[in-house]
Design a protein around this motif. Structure first.
Motif, mmCIF file in Angstrom:
data_model
loop_
_atom_site.group_PDB
_atom_site.id
_atom_site.type_symbol
_atom_site.label_atom_id
_atom_site.label_comp_id
_atom_site.label_asym_id
_atom_site.label_seq_id
_atom_site.Cartn_x
_atom_site.Cartn_y
_atom_site.Cartn_z
ATOM 1 N N ARG A 1 0.833 -1.213 0.000
ATOM 2 C CA ARG A 1 0.000 0.000 0.000
ATOM 3 C C ARG A 1 0.868 1.265 0.000
ATOM 4 N NH1 ARG A 1 -5.233 -0.538 0.510
ATOM 5 N NH2 ARG A 1 -5.566 1.418 1.622
ATOM 6 N N PRO A 2 1.628 1.456 -1.074
ATOM 7 C CA PRO A 2 2.494 2.636 -1.107
ATOM 8 C C PRO A 2 1.680 3.908 -1.336
ATOM 9 C CG PRO A 2 2.519 1.562 -3.233
ATOM 10 C CD PRO A 2 1.708 0.681 -2.309
ATOM 11 N N ASP A 3 2.192 5.021 -0.836
ATOM 12 C CA ASP A 3 1.550 6.291 -1.160
ATOM 13 C C ASP A 3 2.182 6.838 -2.450
ATOM 14 O OD1 ASP A 3 3.932 7.725 -0.477
ATOM 15 O OD2 ASP A 3 3.235 8.019 1.573
ATOM 16 N N ALA A 4 1.665 7.946 -2.933
ATOM 17 C CA ALA A 4 2.119 8.496 -4.213
ATOM 18 C C ALA A 4 3.606 8.849 -4.179
ATOM 19 C CB ALA A 4 1.279 9.711 -4.589
ATOM 20 N N ASP A 5 4.079 9.378 -3.074
ATOM 21 C CA ASP A 5 5.496 9.727 -2.980
ATOM 22 C C ASP A 5 6.380 8.483 -3.018
ATOM 23 O OD1 ASP A 5 5.060 12.472 -2.922
ATOM 24 O OD2 ASP A 5 4.973 12.535 -0.720
ATOM 25 N N GLU A 6 5.957 7.420 -2.354
ATOM 26 C CA GLU A 6 6.726 6.169 -2.383
ATOM 27 C C GLU A 6 6.745 5.584 -3.791
ATOM 28 O OE1 GLU A 6 6.111 4.436 2.119
ATOM 29 O OE2 GLU A 6 4.391 4.359 0.749
ATOM 30 N N ILE A 7 5.644 5.692 -4.503
ATOM 31 C CA ILE A 7 5.596 5.205 -5.884
ATOM 32 C C ILE A 7 6.563 6.017 -6.749
ATOM 33 C CG2 ILE A 7 4.162 4.962 -7.950
ATOM 34 C CD1 ILE A 7 1.779 4.466 -5.979
ATOM 35 N N ARG A 8 6.513 7.335 -6.631
ATOM 36 C CA ARG A 8 7.425 8.190 -7.400
ATOM 37 C C ARG A 8 8.890 7.818 -7.125
ATOM 38 N NH1 ARG A 8 3.624 12.140 -5.816
ATOM 39 N NH2 ARG A 8 2.479 12.925 -7.611
ATOM 40 N N ILE B 1 1.016 6.628 -11.663
ATOM 41 C CA ILE B 1 0.901 6.614 -10.195
ATOM 42 C C ILE B 1 -0.524 6.249 -9.793
ATOM 43 C CG2 ILE B 1 1.026 8.047 -8.112
ATOM 44 C CD1 ILE B 1 3.314 9.580 -9.656
ATOM 45 N N ARG B 2 -1.489 6.828 -10.479
ATOM 46 C CA ARG B 2 -2.893 6.497 -10.191
ATOM 47 C C ARG B 2 -3.160 5.009 -10.419
ATOM 48 N NH1 ARG B 2 -6.810 10.782 -10.789
ATOM 49 N NH2 ARG B 2 -8.067 9.297 -11.960
ATOM 50 N N ALA B 3 -2.604 4.460 -11.479
ATOM 51 C CA ALA B 3 -2.792 3.038 -11.777
ATOM 52 C C ALA B 3 -2.207 2.160 -10.673
ATOM 53 C CB ALA B 3 -2.159 2.694 -13.126
ATOM 54 N N ILE B 4 -1.039 2.504 -10.192
ATOM 55 C CA ILE B 4 -0.405 1.707 -9.135
ATOM 56 C C ILE B 4 -1.184 1.835 -7.831
ATOM 57 C CG2 ILE B 4 1.702 1.381 -7.781
ATOM 58 C CD1 ILE B 4 3.238 2.251 -10.368
ATOM 59 N N LEU B 5 -1.671 3.036 -7.532
ATOM 60 C CA LEU B 5 -2.530 3.195 -6.352
ATOM 61 C C LEU B 5 -3.771 2.307 -6.474
ATOM 62 C CD1 LEU B 5 -2.313 7.063 -5.826
ATOM 63 C CD2 LEU B 5 -1.472 5.301 -4.244
ATOM 64 N N ALA B 6 -4.390 2.310 -7.643
ATOM 65 C CA ALA B 6 -5.584 1.484 -7.864
ATOM 66 C C ALA B 6 -5.247 0.002 -7.748
ATOM 67 C CB ALA B 6 -6.196 1.798 -9.219
ATOM 68 N N ALA B 7 -4.118 -0.406 -8.313
ATOM 69 C CA ALA B 7 -3.718 -1.816 -8.251
ATOM 70 C C ALA B 7 -3.471 -2.262 -6.816
ATOM 71 C CB ALA B 7 -2.472 -2.050 -9.097
ATOM 72 N N SER B 8 -3.106 -1.309 -5.955
ATOM 73 C CA SER B 8 -2.870 -1.653 -4.553
ATOM 74 C C SER B 8 -4.161 -1.641 -3.740
ATOM 75 C CB SER B 8 -1.858 -0.678 -3.934
ATOM 76 O OG SER B 8 -2.433 0.596 -3.755
ATOM 77 N N GLY B 9 -5.281 -1.346 -4.398
ATOM 78 C CA GLY B 9 -6.568 -1.355 -3.728
ATOM 79 C C GLY B 9 -6.896 -0.054 -3.015
ATOM 80 N N GLN B 10 -6.123 0.968 -3.263
ATOM 81 C CA GLN B 10 -6.362 2.258 -2.617
ATOM 82 C C GLN B 10 -7.252 3.128 -3.484
ATOM 83 O OE1 GLN B 10 -2.771 3.878 -0.505
ATOM 84 N NE2 GLN B 10 -1.744 2.401 -1.827
ATOM 85 N N GLU B 11 -7.873 4.081 -2.832
ATOM 86 C CA GLU B 11 -8.706 5.028 -3.554
ATOM 87 C C GLU B 11 -7.814 5.917 -4.409
ATOM 88 O OE1 GLU B 11 -11.830 8.582 -2.595
ATOM 89 O OE2 GLU B 11 -11.822 6.793 -1.338
ATOM 90 N N VAL B 12 -8.264 6.182 -5.605
ATOM 91 C CA VAL B 12 -7.492 7.001 -6.526
ATOM 92 C C VAL B 12 -8.126 8.386 -6.584
ATOM 93 C CG1 VAL B 12 -6.675 7.262 -8.879
ATOM 94 C CG2 VAL B 12 -6.834 4.981 -7.853
ATOM 95 N N ALA B 13 -7.472 9.321 -5.943
ATOM 96 C CA ALA B 13 -7.924 10.710 -5.943
ATOM 97 C C ALA B 13 -7.007 11.510 -6.876
ATOM 98 C CB ALA B 13 -7.857 11.272 -4.528
ATOM 99 N N PRO B 14 -7.418 12.683 -7.274
ATOM 100 C CA PRO B 14 -6.519 13.514 -8.079
ATOM 101 C C PRO B 14 -5.208 13.747 -7.355
ATOM 102 C CG PRO B 14 -8.726 14.457 -8.046
ATOM 103 C CD PRO B 14 -8.719 13.319 -7.057
ATOM 104 N N LEU B 15 -4.126 13.735 -8.094
ATOM 105 C CA LEU B 15 -2.808 13.952 -7.505
ATOM 106 C C LEU B 15 -2.543 15.441 -7.346
ATOM 107 C CD1 LEU B 15 -0.861 11.270 -9.526
ATOM 108 C CD2 LEU B 15 -1.664 11.107 -7.179
ATOM 109 N N ALA B 16 -1.678 15.782 -6.438
ATOM 110 C CA ALA B 16 -1.419 17.179 -6.089
ATOM 111 C C ALA B 16 -1.069 18.052 -7.291
ATOM 112 C CB ALA B 16 -0.300 17.262 -5.058
ATOM 113 N N ALA B 17 -0.359 17.532 -8.256
ATOM 114 C CA ALA B 17 0.071 18.342 -9.412
ATOM 115 C C ALA B 17 -1.013 18.463 -10.477
ATOM 116 C CB ALA B 17 1.331 17.759 -10.002
ATOM 117 N N GLU B 18 -2.145 17.834 -10.274
ATOM 118 C CA GLU B 18 -3.203 17.877 -11.303
ATOM 119 C C GLU B 18 -4.050 19.109 -11.146
ATOM 120 O OE1 GLU B 18 -4.222 13.502 -12.648
ATOM 121 O OE2 GLU B 18 -4.711 13.847 -10.561
#
Length: 161
Positions: free
Chosen positions: A120-127, A144-161
């Motif tokens: 269950r990595p967060d976006a920073d860990e994925i980066r 990053i969104r795809a990896i968050l989704a694959a880990s079963g986490q909710e996919v919210a807009p990323l900070a840079a979006e």
């Protein structure tokens, strides 16, 4: 020429290779597994990432003979026998984590290694984990969104979006 034996995607394979043949060349040229891409030959881009004995490695900088008796997994071994995409591959498709697709095999293989080590990595860990994988098309947000989704986490807009 040197004899070489390994298991690739769960199947035993053998071959004869010169000592200077790279693992990526053996996979692509001798075994016909062309999903593992050669992008830079210098270990910079990550398009050639495969798993050797469960560890993500850049196959363009590893000699094939170094994988003697190893268990090697490539992008071709990720989907089910019937062609059904695995969770990571499906998430890349669902979240548009690819454009030209050249970096995608390496990204998927790196993502699989990350999620094995950190489910269950967060976006920073994925980066941080993907720092060795380059993509010229996507801007990484959807990867990053795809990896968050694959880990079963909710996919919210990323900070840079």
């Amino acid at each position: 020429m040197n004899k070489l034996s390994m298991t690739v995607n769960g199947k035993p394979v053998t071959g004869e290779v010169e000592g200077r043949k790279l693992l990526v060349e053996f996979l692509r040229e001798d075994l016909g597994l062309t999903g593992t891409h050669v992008g830079c030959d210098t270990s910079q881009c990550g398009a050639c990432v495969v798993h050797v004995n469960g560890k993500a490695v850049k196959s363009c900088t590893m000699f094939a003979l170094e994988a003697e008796n190893a268990d090697v997994a490539t992008i071709e071994g990720q989907a089910a026998e019937d062609g059904t995409l695995n969770t990571i591959q499906q998430a890349f498709q669902d979240h548009h984590g690819l454009q030209c697709g050249y970096c995608t095999p390496g990204m998927v293989m790196s993502a699989a290694a990350l999620l094995r080590d950190n489910p269950r990595p967060d976006a920073d860990e994925i980066r941080e984990y993907l720092a060795g994988n380059l993509c010229r098309c996507t801007g990484y947000h959807n990867i990053i969104r795809a990896i968050l989704a694959a880990s079963g986490q909710e996919v919210a807009p990323l900070a840079a979006e």
